[in-house]
Design an enzyme around this catalytic site. Structure first.
Site, PDB file in Angstrom:
ATOM      1  N   ASP A 188      -5.546  -2.754  -1.681  1.00  6.20           N
ATOM      2  CA  ASP A 188      -4.515  -3.788  -1.771  1.00  6.20           C
ATOM      3  C   ASP A 188      -4.948  -5.111  -1.154  1.00  6.20           C
ATOM      4  O   ASP A 188      -4.920  -5.283   0.060  1.00  6.20           O
ATOM      5  CB  ASP A 188      -3.235  -3.273  -1.099  1.00  6.20           C
ATOM      6  CG  ASP A 188      -2.063  -4.211  -1.319  1.00  6.20           C
ATOM      7  OD1 ASP A 188      -2.220  -5.208  -2.060  1.00  6.20           O
ATOM      8  OD2 ASP A 188      -0.980  -3.957  -0.761  1.00  6.20           O
ATOM      9  N   ASP A 201      -3.517  -9.821  -6.368  1.00 10.87           N
ATOM     10  CA  ASP A 201      -2.979  -8.708  -5.591  1.00 10.87           C
ATOM     11  C   ASP A 201      -3.325  -7.393  -6.278  1.00 10.87           C
ATOM     12  O   ASP A 201      -2.645  -6.971  -7.197  1.00 10.87           O
ATOM     13  CB  ASP A 201      -1.464  -8.874  -5.442  1.00 10.87           C
ATOM     14  CG  ASP A 201      -0.838  -7.769  -4.608  1.00 10.87           C
ATOM     15  OD1 ASP A 201      -1.578  -6.892  -4.125  1.00 10.87           O
ATOM     16  OD2 ASP A 201       0.391  -7.791  -4.430  1.00 10.87           O
TER      17      ASP A 201
END
Ligand SMILES: *[C@@H]1O[C@H](CO)[C@@H](O)[C@H](O)[C@H]1NC(C)=O
Length: 300
Positions: A21, A221
Site C-alpha cells: 500500500d 495508491d
C-alpha cells in the site's frame, strides 16, 4: 486477484502475506494482543495471527514512531493514553474499513538480515471478515513510520525509493532503495515536497481527445482496488464512452458499479473501447488500455 508480498516477521520469523500500500504509512498485521486477544480479526486467516509478547508492545507515547503515527492520524487519535504498561494505540481509517491496534517492535527479515522495526499489532478490524487473501498491510508511504524510511534509518538502503512492476497475471517485482534497472520503463518524476506519490497535474484523454479542460492531481495508491476520479471529470468521461460505443449498446444494472454494459464477447469490447491516457506536464504519458480501465463482471 490480489497483489501481496510475503514477509517473515517475529522471533522466530513466521511468514505473512501483506497488501502493498503506497497510500498509507504504517505496516500492520492482524494480531493476537497478549491481553486483549484478537477482538475482530479474520476468522479463517492465511497464517496464524501474529502474537507478540507484552515486551514488544511497550512503547511510550513520546516514542518517535508513536508520535509520528499519531500526528499522521491526527483527528481520530487526539490523545495517547498513558495506560499501564505503556502502549501506543492507533485507529486507522481506510476507504473500506478501520483498523485498531498498538505499535509493536519486532524483527523483520529481509534476505539474510533481520532488523527490529515498528509496525502495528492490529487486534480489531472493521468490518470483520471471514477470509482475506492477506494477513496485513505493508505501508509504503513516505511518513516516518513507513517501512522504507525505517530501512533507511537502519542503513539497509541509502535512498528512499520504491519501485513496483506488477504483472497482470500475477508475479512482478517490488524493490526498495537504490535504483533498479529494467528495460521498457518510462520514468515520470514525482512531485517534490509532497508526502504522497503524485506526478503532479495530468490531463485525461480518451482515444487522444481531452476529456476535461483542467488537470487532475492523481495520487498513486497501490492499496486501492478502484481508481477514483471526481464527478466533474467522471461524468464527461462516461458521456464520451457512451458516444464511443454507440447507442445500440444499452446499459444494464449492476449492484456495485454505476455504469454497466453487456457484450457478447471480449473481442467486441476490445474493438469498441479505446485507450485512456494520463498526460503529465513533461509530455510523459501513462497509457491505459481499455481492458485495464474496465471491470469485467459475468452474468449480470
Ligand atoms: C504519512 O505520513 C506523512 C508524514 O508524516 C503524513 O503527512 C501523511 O498524511 C501520512 N499518510 C497517511 C495516509 O496517514
Amino acid at each position: 486477484s490480489h497483489y501481496y508480498v510475503t514477509m517473515k516477521i517475529g522471533n522466530p520469523p513466521m511468514p505473512y502475506f501483506l497488501d502493498i500500500d503506497t497510500g498509507s504509512n504504517l505496516t500492520w498485521l492482524e494480531c493476537k494482543h497478549p491481553q486483549l486477544g484478537c477482538q475482530h480479526c479474520t476468522q479463517h486467516p492465511k497464517h496464524p495471527h501474529y502474537s507478540p509478547q507484552l515486551i514488544n508492545l511497550k512503547v511510550e507515547c513520546n516514542n518517535k514512531y508513536c508520535d509520528a503515527l499519531r500526528k499522521d492520524l491526527a483527528g481520530g487519535n487526539p490523545i495517547c493514553q498513558h495506560k499501564k504498561p505503556h502502549q501506543c494505540h492507533y485507529n486507522i481509517q481506510y476507504v473500506d474499513g478501520t483498523s485498531d491496534g498498538v505499535v509493536s517492535f519486532d524483527m523483520i527479515s529481509l534476505g539474510e538480515n533481520g532488523k527490529s522495526i515498528a509496525f502495528g499489532c492490529g487486534y480489531s478490524q472493521q468490518p470483520q471478515k471471514e477470509t482475506s487473501p492477506v494477513d496485513g498491510v505493508l505501508g509504503l508511504g513516505m511518513g516516518t513510520v513507513g517501512f522504507v524510511p525505517q530501512l533507511m534509518l537502519h542503513k539497509m538502503i541509502t535512498k528512499n525509493i520504491i519501485g513496483h512492476c506488477l504483472g497482470k497475471d500475477g508475479g512482478g517485482y517490488l524493490s526498495f532503495g537504490e535504483q533498479f534497472h529494467l528495460g521498457g520503463i518510462t520514468w515520470a518524476p514525482m512531485r517534490k515536497y509532497e508526502l504522497f506519490y503524485s506526478p503532479g497535474q495530468a490531463s485525461l484523454h480518451l482515444n487522444g481527445q481531452q476529456i476535461y479542460k483542467h488537470g487532475v492531481n492523481a495520487v498513486f495508491d497501490s492499496g486501492s482496488t478502484y481508481t477514483y476520479i471526481p464527478a466533474r471529470i467522471y461524468n464527461p468521461f462516461v458521456l464520451k464512452v457512451q458516444d464511443m460505443i454507440g447507442s445500440s449498446h444499452r446499459e444494464v444494472h449492476d449492484d456495485d458499479l454505476p455504469h454497466c454494459w453487456k457484450f457478447k464477447s471480449i473481442h467486441e469490447v476490445q474493438r469498441l473501447f479505446k485507450p485512456l491516457s494520463l498526460q503529465f506536464h513533461n509530455k510523459i504519458a501513462m497509457h491505459i488500455p481499455a481492458m485495464n480501465y474496465l471491470i469485467h463482471t459475468v452474468n449480470v
